[in-house]
Design a protein around this motif. Structure first.
Motif, short mmCIF file in Angstrom:
data_model
loop_
_atom_site.label_atom_id
_atom_site.label_comp_id
_atom_site.label_asym_id
_atom_site.label_seq_id
_atom_site.Cartn_x
_atom_site.Cartn_y
_atom_site.Cartn_z
N GLU A 1 40.03 103.17 49.93
CA GLU A 1 38.71 102.61 49.63
C GLU A 1 38.72 101.09 49.83
O GLU A 1 39.62 100.40 49.34
N GLY A 2 37.75 100.61 50.58
CA GLY A 2 37.61 99.17 50.81
C GLY A 2 38.39 98.62 51.98
O GLY A 2 38.15 97.49 52.41
N SER A 3 39.33 99.37 52.52
CA SER A 3 40.11 98.85 53.64
C SER A 3 39.31 98.93 54.94
O SER A 3 38.40 99.75 55.07
N GLY A 4 39.64 98.08 55.87
CA GLY A 4 38.97 98.05 57.17
C GLY A 4 38.89 96.63 57.68
O GLY A 4 39.08 95.68 56.93
N PRO A 5 38.61 96.47 58.96
CA PRO A 5 38.60 95.14 59.57
C PRO A 5 37.30 94.38 59.33
O PRO A 5 36.25 94.98 59.14
N PRO A 6 37.38 93.05 59.38
CA PRO A 6 36.16 92.24 59.30
C PRO A 6 35.39 92.34 60.62
O PRO A 6 35.91 92.89 61.60
N PRO A 7 34.18 91.81 60.66
CA PRO A 7 33.43 91.83 61.91
C PRO A 7 34.25 91.19 63.04
O PRO A 7 34.88 90.14 62.86
N VAL B 1 45.67 85.70 56.53
CA VAL B 1 44.48 85.76 57.39
C VAL B 1 44.66 84.95 58.67
O VAL B 1 44.36 85.45 59.76
N PRO B 2 45.15 83.71 58.63
CA PRO B 2 45.32 82.98 59.89
C PRO B 2 46.26 83.70 60.87
O PRO B 2 46.01 83.71 62.07
N LYS B 3 47.31 84.34 60.37
CA LYS B 3 48.23 85.07 61.23
C LYS B 3 47.54 86.28 61.85
O LYS B 3 47.71 86.56 63.04
N VAL B 4 46.75 87.02 61.06
CA VAL B 4 46.02 88.17 61.58
C VAL B 4 45.06 87.73 62.68
O VAL B 4 44.98 88.37 63.74
N ILE B 5 44.35 86.64 62.47
CA ILE B 5 43.42 86.13 63.47
C ILE B 5 44.16 85.71 64.73
O ILE B 5 43.71 85.99 65.85
N ASP B 6 45.32 85.08 64.58
CA ASP B 6 46.13 84.69 65.74
C ASP B 6 46.54 85.92 66.54
O ASP B 6 46.41 85.94 67.77
N VAL B 7 47.03 86.95 65.86
CA VAL B 7 47.44 88.19 66.55
C VAL B 7 46.23 88.81 67.24
O VAL B 7 46.32 89.22 68.41
N ALA B 8 45.12 88.89 66.54
CA ALA B 8 43.91 89.49 67.12
C ALA B 8 43.51 88.76 68.41
O ALA B 8 43.26 89.40 69.44
N MET B 9 43.51 87.45 68.38
CA MET B 9 43.12 86.68 69.56
C MET B 9 44.08 86.90 70.72
O MET B 9 43.65 87.02 71.86
N ARG B 10 45.37 86.99 70.43
CA ARG B 10 46.36 87.24 71.48
C ARG B 10 46.18 88.62 72.10
O ARG B 10 46.60 88.86 73.23
N CYS B 11 45.55 89.54 71.36
CA CYS B 11 45.37 90.92 71.81
C CYS B 11 43.95 91.19 72.32
O CYS B 11 43.56 92.34 72.48
N GLY B 12 43.17 90.14 72.55
CA GLY B 12 41.85 90.32 73.15
C GLY B 12 40.73 90.61 72.18
O GLY B 12 39.67 91.09 72.58
N VAL B 13 40.94 90.29 70.89
CA VAL B 13 39.91 90.54 69.87
C VAL B 13 39.44 89.20 69.33
O VAL B 13 40.25 88.33 69.01
N THR B 14 38.12 89.04 69.21
CA THR B 14 37.54 87.83 68.66
C THR B 14 36.97 88.14 67.29
O THR B 14 36.26 89.13 67.11
N VAL B 15 37.29 87.28 66.31
CA VAL B 15 36.76 87.40 64.96
C VAL B 15 35.79 86.23 64.78
O VAL B 15 36.22 85.09 64.59
N PRO B 16 34.47 86.50 64.90
CA PRO B 16 33.49 85.40 64.88
C PRO B 16 33.59 84.48 63.68
O PRO B 16 33.45 83.29 63.81
N MET B 17 33.85 85.04 62.48
CA MET B 17 33.89 84.19 61.29
C MET B 17 35.04 83.20 61.37
O MET B 17 35.01 82.16 60.73
N ALA B 18 36.07 83.49 62.18
CA ALA B 18 37.21 82.58 62.33
C ALA B 18 36.82 81.34 63.12
O ALA B 18 37.46 80.32 63.03
N ASN B 19 35.75 81.46 63.91
CA ASN B 19 35.30 80.35 64.75
C ASN B 19 34.22 79.50 64.07
O ASN B 19 33.74 78.55 64.65
N ALA B 20 33.81 79.92 62.86
CA ALA B 20 32.72 79.22 62.16
C ALA B 20 33.21 77.94 61.53
O ALA B 20 34.34 77.70 61.31
#
Length: 150
Positions: free
Chosen positions: A45-51, A131-150
């Motif tokens: 319950e509650g798990s899942g990725p951000p936008p 969170v910064p590490k997850v965002i770094d990995v996501a970006m290296r793998c072709g995923v953009t997390v919009p809230m990280a760019n805000a």
């Protein structure tokens, strides 16, 4: 090389990957299909990725529980038997509902989800989320997390 037929039975599933609180089993990577990917995703319950968004289509078919899936400016509560398709570039996220849930996800050709999930599993330790590490990995793998760019 021509793609080969294959069968993946439950007793031969690979180890589930720990992806930020979800357990994701890679049933068919694009290396095996020469195109799309298929995953079994289970979450508490509650798990899942951000936008987030990426350059591949993604479809979710809920098999157990409820999953709240947000995309564009819409949110649906998807129960068992519900299919949600999200074209490449669609900002989306989801969270498993009360009691957790399970779904099958399928990506389009050239998806990098298996690479993303494997990298997160190997580089992000269990425990408090970096969170910064997850965002770094996501970006290296072709995923953009919009809230990280805000």
């Amino acid at each position: 090389m021509k793609p080969q037929a294959f069968v993946v039975e439950p007793d031969a599933y690979p180890r589930p990957l720990n992806v930020v609180g979800e357990q994701i089993t890679v049933l068919a990577p694009n290396a095996a299909t020469r195109g799309y990917e298929i995953f079994l995703q289970r979450g508490e319950e509650g798990s899942g990725p951000p936008p987030h968004f990426h350059d591949w289509d993604e479809s979710f078919y809920v098999t157990k529980g409820n999953v709240e899936i947000s995309y564009d400016d819409k949110t649906v509560v998807a129960g068992p038997g519900t299919l949600v398709h999200l074209p490449a570039g669609t900002v989306h996220g989801f969270h498993f509902g009360a009691g957790g849930g399970e779904m099958i996800s399928v990506t389009s050709a050239n998806g990098q989800a298996a690479y993303l999930f494997t990298t997160i599993d190997s580089e992000i330790p269990a425990g408090p989320l970096d969170v910064p590490k997850v965002i770094d990995v996501a970006m290296r793998c072709g995923v953009t997390v919009p809230m990280a760019n805000a």
